[in-house]
Motif scaffolding. Structure first.
Motif, mmCIF file in Angstrom:
data_model
loop_
_atom_site.group_PDB
_atom_site.id
_atom_site.type_symbol
_atom_site.label_atom_id
_atom_site.label_comp_id
_atom_site.label_asym_id
_atom_site.label_seq_id
_atom_site.Cartn_x
_atom_site.Cartn_y
_atom_site.Cartn_z
ATOM 1 N N ARG A 119 0.106 -6.946 5.995
ATOM 2 C CA ARG A 119 -0.097 -5.958 4.882
ATOM 3 C C ARG A 119 -0.429 -4.473 5.384
ATOM 4 O O ARG A 119 -0.067 -3.504 4.683
ATOM 5 N N ALA A 169 4.169 -7.092 2.183
ATOM 6 C CA ALA A 169 3.405 -8.308 1.525
ATOM 7 C C ALA A 169 4.454 -9.146 1.143
ATOM 8 O O ALA A 169 3.888 -10.220 0.311
ATOM 9 N N ASP A 199 1.333 -3.888 -3.845
ATOM 10 C CA ASP A 199 1.744 -2.700 -2.500
ATOM 11 C C ASP A 199 2.815 -2.168 -2.867
ATOM 12 O O ASP A 199 2.935 -1.132 -2.175
#
Length: 483
Positions: free
Chosen positions: A247, A391, A379
């Motif tokens: 991420r 993500a 995100d």
């Protein structure tokens, strides 16, 4: 640029049970004899250096060291004066899944100082499962719908659900090859120590880039008594790549894109993306969002183009090529219809499979799809450029095996951590995490630069000088340093 080329670029990016602790053996195993010969013809070797290759048997399963053996191929660029060499420098270019046989030769060609190549035999390696080592793949095909090791950008929740179905199919393919469960960072670090033993060295130094920083962190922590000088460049942030590390790619994209946008703004008359970085960003987002709604004639989507731009941020040398791709999709009529892609084995099966196997085997990944759906939604807002990709759900969510051991715990050690301030894939946050984990004896060298890869690859004079001094003289900076 056709869809197959875009997809190939995207794919290259990149790439419950009891935990069983498997510490390294207390005593070195007997060193096998190595037979050196010319490297395979497909290994790119700088013509200015002489490189040789050899194969080394290692256990598939270090829990059963006398069981099935696999082969690891290593390369060597020997120092010119054996009487003056201080040891070996193990190297890794990243991945997991990247071939490393040509890295020593490549580093010399890009300007590795002679003081370093005189001091060490430079050792490259195709890590377990990769290239000329015993290859291991999931058997991926071109019609699996798997775009690459970084999931595609999900413009909406339905795209996450659709990606989950692809991830399930890929995980099921991988389940058919039980050897894959033994592809881990810890086992690769154990392979590195087998290389040291086979070369007859009491200690080994290490230089690793990108995922190579995680491998180096694991190596230095599993073998603190035999790891010598360790340089970790462009840092994942731990001894493995987990979901949080993946991420952070979105953070790296956000921090690095302004450098590319400024470059484009200075060249607006040539590329037409905008006269200010802010205008460039708006033009770019409008383009990829349009392609998400209506793919280009060659089938390219906004998700594919985001992956290509992500790769284009790795080096300023790629900015021009990336700008041309963006300009092509901006100008009506510039994109031809899509060619047909014949079904068959995926050309990147091994590279993609090794990345997945190592990442999925190293640590636990969430198995609940709603966790990924929430993460993507979060995100997408937090990191609009790439958050909904980094993500998104990987086959790790449906992986057939639980980790066989806990991730390698980092042991405090005197290592040099080298990091660009703006890095699209391993942002500065990863370097800071490793600095904290390795403790007071380590040093973080932060370069006010942009791109992925610093030492030799990045061109910064200060970083070159400081890192070379450490490798040749063992001199760490007195404190964390900014170049």
């Amino acid at each position: 640029m056709n869809r197959r080329r875009v997809a190939a670029l995207a794919a290259l990016l990149g790439t419950a049970g009891a935990l069983i602790a498997m510490p390294p053996a207390a005593a070195d195993p007997a060193a096998p004899a190595l037979t050196w010969a010319a490297c395979p013809v497909d290994v790119v070797i700088n013509p200015l250096v002489t490189a040789q290759c050899a194969t080394l048997p290692v256990p598939l399963d270090y829990g059963d060291p006398d069981g099935e053996q696999i082969e690891i191929m290593i390369s060597r660029v020997a120092g010119p004066n054996p009487a003056k060499r201080r040891g070996i420098l193990l190297t890794n270019p990243g991945g997991p899944g990247g071939s490393g046989l040509g890295l020593p030769s490549d580093l010399v060609g890009k300007g590795l100082p002679v003081s370093v190549s005189n001091a060490y035999d430079l050792i490259g390696m195709d890590t377990r499962g990769v290239g000329h080592s015993t290859p291991m793949g999931c058997g991926l095909t071109t019609d699996d719908g798997y775009q690459g090791n970084i999931p595609p950008y999900a413009p909406d929740d339905a795209a996450v659900v659709a990606q989950a179905e692809i991830a399930k199919k890929v995980a099921a393919r991988c389940a058919a090859n039980p050897r894959l469960r033994h592809l881990t960072t810890a086992n690769t670090a154990r392979d590195l120590d087998r290389v040291r033993i086979a070369l007859g060295e009491e200690k080994a130094s290490f230089l690793g880039f990108s995922y190579g920083s995680a491998l180096g962190a694991a190596y230095a922590s599993l073998f603190p008594d035999t790891a010598d000088r360790v340089v970790l460049d462009s840092n994942v942030g731990d001894s493995h790549l987990n979901r949080e590390g993946l991420r952070r790619y979105a953070l790296g994209f956000e921090e690095t894109f302004p450098d590319f946008a400024r470059w484009l703004a200075d060249r607006h008359d040539a590329y037409g993306m905008g006269r200010t970085p802010e205008q460039v960003r708006r033009t770019y987002l409008a383009l990829v969002e349009r392609l998400d709604r209506t793919p280009a004639p060659d089938g390219t989507t906004g998700a594919m183009l985001r992956a290509v731009v992500f790769a284009g941020l790795f080096s300023e040398a790629a900015y021009g090529r990336t700008a041309i791709i963006l300009q092509t999709y901006l100008i009506p009529g510039s994109v031809p219809p899509a060619p047909e892609t014949p079904p068959g084995p995926h050309p990147l099966d091994v590279a993609l499979s090794v990345f997945l196997s190592v990442s999925c085997n190293d640590t636990e990944w969430p198995e609940d799809l709603d966790t990924y759906r929430r993460g993507v939604a979060e995100d997408r807002k937090r990191y609009p450029l790439y958050g909904a990709a980094a993500a998104n759900v990987l086959p790790c969510a449906y992986w057939p095996w639980e980790p066989s051991e806990a991730p390698v715990e980092i042991v405090p050690n005197d290592v040099l951590i080298v990091q660009n301030r703006h890095d699209p894939v391993t942002p500065l946050a990863g370097g800071r995490l490793l600095r904290s984990a390795f403790g007071a004896g380590s040093r973080l060298l932060t370069v006010n630069g942009s791109g992925h890869g610093v030492y030799v690859l990045g061109g910064d004079a200060c970083a070159l000088n400081v890192t070379t001094a450490y490798l040749t003289d063992g001199r760490l900076p007195a404190r964390d340093t900014v170049c």
